[in-house]
Design a protein around this motif. Structure first.
Motif, PDB file in Angstrom:
ATOM      1  N   LYS A   1      17.455  71.225  11.823  1.00 44.64           N
ATOM      2  CA  LYS A   1      16.238  70.648  11.198  1.00 44.64           C
ATOM      3  C   LYS A   1      15.218  71.733  11.581  1.00 44.64           C
ATOM      4  CE  LYS A   1      14.341  67.835  15.091  1.00 44.64           C
ATOM      5  NZ  LYS A   1      13.767  66.593  15.447  1.00 44.64           N
ATOM      6  N   VAL A   2      15.395  72.538  12.676  1.00 45.37           N
ATOM      7  CA  VAL A   2      14.278  73.724  12.634  1.00 45.37           C
ATOM      8  C   VAL A   2      14.728  75.061  12.210  1.00 45.37           C
ATOM      9  CG1 VAL A   2      13.331  72.574  14.948  1.00 45.37           C
ATOM     10  CG2 VAL A   2      15.306  74.481  15.044  1.00 45.37           C
ATOM     11  N   ARG A   3      15.939  75.177  11.484  1.00 43.80           N
ATOM     12  CA  ARG A   3      16.100  76.253  11.035  1.00 43.80           C
ATOM     13  C   ARG A   3      15.186  76.942  10.123  1.00 43.80           C
ATOM     14  NH1 ARG A   3      19.285  78.493   6.837  1.00 43.80           N
ATOM     15  NH2 ARG A   3      19.543  76.527   5.752  1.00 43.80           N
ATOM     16  N   PRO A   4      14.539  76.336   8.998  1.00 43.59           N
ATOM     17  CA  PRO A   4      13.716  76.905   8.165  1.00 43.59           C
ATOM     18  C   PRO A   4      12.302  77.391   8.799  1.00 43.59           C
ATOM     19  CG  PRO A   4      14.276  74.637   7.431  1.00 43.59           C
ATOM     20  CD  PRO A   4      14.874  74.601   8.923  1.00 43.59           C
ATOM     21  N   ILE A   5      12.082  76.968  10.124  1.00 45.46           N
ATOM     22  CA  ILE A   5      11.005  77.832  10.542  1.00 45.46           C
ATOM     23  C   ILE A   5      11.424  78.683  11.872  1.00 45.46           C
ATOM     24  CG2 ILE A   5       9.386  75.796   9.887  1.00 45.46           C
ATOM     25  CD1 ILE A   5       9.586  74.662  12.890  1.00 45.46           C
ATOM     26  N   SER A   6      12.693  78.839  11.916  1.00 43.12           N
ATOM     27  CA  SER A   6      12.882  79.666  13.021  1.00 43.12           C
ATOM     28  C   SER A   6      13.474  81.047  12.670  1.00 43.12           C
ATOM     29  CB  SER A   6      14.307  79.082  14.178  1.00 43.12           C
ATOM     30  OG  SER A   6      14.405  79.612  15.108  1.00 43.12           O
TER      31      SER A   6
ATOM     32  N   ALA B   1      19.119  85.175  28.839  1.00 43.05           N
ATOM     33  CA  ALA B   1      19.585  84.416  27.703  1.00 43.05           C
ATOM     34  C   ALA B   1      18.108  84.239  26.696  1.00 43.05           C
ATOM     35  CB  ALA B   1      19.959  83.278  27.998  1.00 43.05           C
ATOM     36  N   VAL B   2      18.548  84.105  25.596  1.00 42.43           N
ATOM     37  CA  VAL B   2      17.259  83.568  24.692  1.00 42.43           C
ATOM     38  C   VAL B   2      17.611  81.984  24.290  1.00 42.43           C
ATOM     39  CG1 VAL B   2      16.773  85.876  23.862  1.00 42.43           C
ATOM     40  CG2 VAL B   2      18.482  84.553  22.747  1.00 42.43           C
ATOM     41  N   TYR B   3      16.436  81.620  23.790  1.00 45.05           N
ATOM     42  CA  TYR B   3      16.522  80.074  23.578  1.00 45.05           C
ATOM     43  C   TYR B   3      15.942  79.749  22.324  1.00 45.05           C
ATOM     44  CZ  TYR B   3      17.844  79.797  28.382  1.00 45.05           C
ATOM     45  OH  TYR B   3      18.335  79.872  29.812  1.00 45.05           O
ATOM     46  N   ASN B   4      16.466  78.819  21.439  1.00 46.88           N
ATOM     47  CA  ASN B   4      15.779  78.420  20.259  1.00 46.88           C
ATOM     48  C   ASN B   4      15.491  76.933  20.473  1.00 46.88           C
ATOM     49  OD1 ASN B   4      14.662  78.217  17.694  1.00 46.88           O
ATOM     50  ND2 ASN B   4      16.652  77.952  16.746  1.00 46.88           N
ATOM     51  N   VAL B   5      14.114  76.294  20.529  1.00 45.44           N
ATOM     52  CA  VAL B   5      13.653  75.115  20.910  1.00 45.44           C
ATOM     53  C   VAL B   5      13.956  74.084  19.638  1.00 45.44           C
ATOM     54  CG1 VAL B   5      11.818  73.712  21.866  1.00 45.44           C
ATOM     55  CG2 VAL B   5      11.795  75.880  22.494  1.00 45.44           C
ATOM     56  N   ILE B   6      14.634  73.240  19.819  1.00 44.81           N
ATOM     57  CA  ILE B   6      15.185  72.218  18.783  1.00 44.81           C
ATOM     58  C   ILE B   6      14.135  71.002  18.695  1.00 44.81           C
ATOM     59  CG2 ILE B   6      17.013  71.000  17.516  1.00 44.81           C
ATOM     60  CD1 ILE B   6      17.273  74.060  17.817  1.00 44.81           C
ATOM     61  N   ASP B   7      14.003  70.426  19.881  1.00 50.44           N
ATOM     62  CA  ASP B   7      13.318  69.316  20.077  1.00 50.44           C
ATOM     63  C   ASP B   7      12.449  69.145  21.104  1.00 50.44           C
ATOM     64  OD1 ASP B   7      13.642  67.560  17.959  1.00 50.44           O
ATOM     65  OD2 ASP B   7      15.521  66.912  18.512  1.00 50.44           O
ATOM     66  N   GLY B   8      11.547  68.807  21.247  1.00 53.13           N
ATOM     67  CA  GLY B   8      10.523  68.522  22.496  1.00 53.13           C
ATOM     68  C   GLY B   8       9.589  69.803  22.765  1.00 53.13           C
ATOM     69  N   THR B   9       8.972  69.725  23.824  1.00 52.01           N
ATOM     70  CA  THR B   9       7.904  70.588  24.226  1.00 52.01           C
ATOM     71  C   THR B   9       8.227  71.058  25.753  1.00 52.01           C
ATOM     72  OG1 THR B   9       6.267  69.406  22.913  1.00 52.01           O
ATOM     73  CG2 THR B   9       5.327  70.921  24.603  1.00 52.01           C
ATOM     74  N   LEU B  10       7.943  72.593  25.872  1.00 50.78           N
ATOM     75  CA  LEU B  10       8.123  73.066  27.177  1.00 50.78           C
ATOM     76  C   LEU B  10       6.490  73.652  27.560  1.00 50.78           C
ATOM     77  CD1 LEU B  10      11.253  74.435  25.913  1.00 50.78           C
ATOM     78  CD2 LEU B  10      11.478  73.671  28.212  1.00 50.78           C
TER      79      LEU B  10
ATOM     80  N   PRO C   1       9.154  72.935  18.664  1.00 57.24           N
ATOM     81  CA  PRO C   1      10.206  73.235  18.014  1.00 57.24           C
ATOM     82  C   PRO C   1      10.141  74.343  16.909  1.00 57.24           C
ATOM     83  CG  PRO C   1       9.893  70.962  18.189  1.00 57.24           C
ATOM     84  CD  PRO C   1       8.617  71.497  18.892  1.00 57.24           C
ATOM     85  N   GLY C   2      11.114  75.042  16.859  1.00 58.20           N
ATOM     86  CA  GLY C   2      11.395  76.090  16.317  1.00 58.20           C
ATOM     87  C   GLY C   2      10.849  77.496  16.808  1.00 58.20           C
ATOM     88  N   ASP C   3      10.346  77.424  17.859  1.00 59.57           N
ATOM     89  CA  ASP C   3       9.918  78.451  18.803  1.00 59.57           C
ATOM     90  C   ASP C   3      11.365  79.346  19.459  1.00 59.57           C
ATOM     91  OD1 ASP C   3       7.367  78.243  18.324  1.00 59.57           O
ATOM     92  OD2 ASP C   3       6.836  77.147  20.092  1.00 59.57           O
ATOM     93  N   PHE C   4      11.194  80.697  19.490  1.00 62.93           N
ATOM     94  CA  PHE C   4      12.445  81.345  20.242  1.00 62.93           C
ATOM     95  C   PHE C   4      11.795  81.694  21.611  1.00 62.93           C
ATOM     96  CE2 PHE C   4      16.293  83.487  19.935  1.00 62.93           C
ATOM     97  CZ  PHE C   4      17.036  82.781  18.925  1.00 62.93           C
TER      98      PHE C   4
END
Length: 248
Positions: free
Chosen positions: A30-35, A72-81, A100-103
């Motif tokens: 669901k976050v692919r369009p903004i990632s 490693a690198v991470y793509n945030v799908i859900d939630g807040t860090l 979500p959507g942040d890399f």
């Protein structure tokens, strides 16, 4: 398919991380369009999917810590860090919040300069840096997407410098709320109610204020009918007034 795991950068499983629920792959994310991966073709997404692992964290768990190897690198799908840095004098500076959507982890560093802690349930995709770097090298359009994301992050950093500059406490809080609203809107969560998964202390450490000042400013804005404090966030009642404060 993406492998479901709770491994961290050092490949040692975090014992309390929950296994991610099965779901469709990268093409249905669901976050692919903004990632950054939005530029990849279906075939390239399949290739990316073979490199990834899904991680799920509960509130308070750490995705990675300051000073850890940046493997490693991470793509945030859900939630807040919460992204924070411990200063030499023991104080904490909250550098920002990942949505979500942040890399995360794109900076060319051997060790982490910040810690990333979940403010609630979080789902991410993890990619080993060496594998992701090899993919980027082979996909020039993905590299351009990363450059655009780096430019966006630079703009956010510049905005944070302005936020911590000569603005008053009230102006800082107003700008923070509007900035968070705009970031939520980018993920498709456009609403007059702005969710605040971070606590007052997190906001204070991000804005260079005390927790008492943040609470006082929110109460002042509420009493002036500029916002309405609601459970879990605030409702933006007088957006024009907030924009006037934020533009100061």
């Amino acid at each position: 398919m993406l492998v479901e795991t709770s491994a961290r950068d050092d490949e040692t499983p975090a014992p309390t991380c929950r296994q991610a629920r099965p779901e469709n792959g990268c093409a249905e994310c669901k976050v692919r369009p903004i990632s950054v991966c939005s530029v990849l073709t279906p075939t390239e997404l399949d290739e990316l999917e073979t490199l990834g692992q899904r991680l799920t964290l509960d509130k308070g768990q750490t995705l990675f810590g300051q000073g850890e190897p940046a493997g490693a690198v991470y793509n945030v799908i859900d939630g807040t860090l919460r992204l924070s840095r411990l200063l030499p004098d023991g104080r904490r500076q909250v550098m920002g919040f990942a949505l979500p959507g942040d890399f995360l982890g794109l900076a060319l560093q051997d060790v982490r300069s910040v810690s990333a802690e979940a403010l609630g349930p979080v789902r991410t995709c993890r990619f080993a840096r060496k594998d992701f770097d090899a993919l980027v090298e082979a996909k020039p359009h993905l590299l351009r997407s990363l450059h655009e994301r780096a430019g966006h992050e630079l703009a956010l950093a510049q905005e944070q410098m302005l936020l911590l500059g000569r603005r008053t406490a009230e102006e800082k809080v107003a700008a923070f709320l509007l900035g968070l609203r705009d970031r939520y809107a980018r993920t498709g969560r456009s609403s007059v109610t702005v969710e605040l998964p971070m606590g007052r202390q997190d906001m204070a450490d991000h804005l260079g204020l005390t927790i008492e000042t943040v609470s006082r400013m929110l109460t002042r804005l509420d009493r002036a009918h500029t916002i309405l404090i609601v459970p879990g966030g605030v409702r933006l009642v007088d957006v024009e007034r907030l924009e006037q404060l934020a533009a100061t």
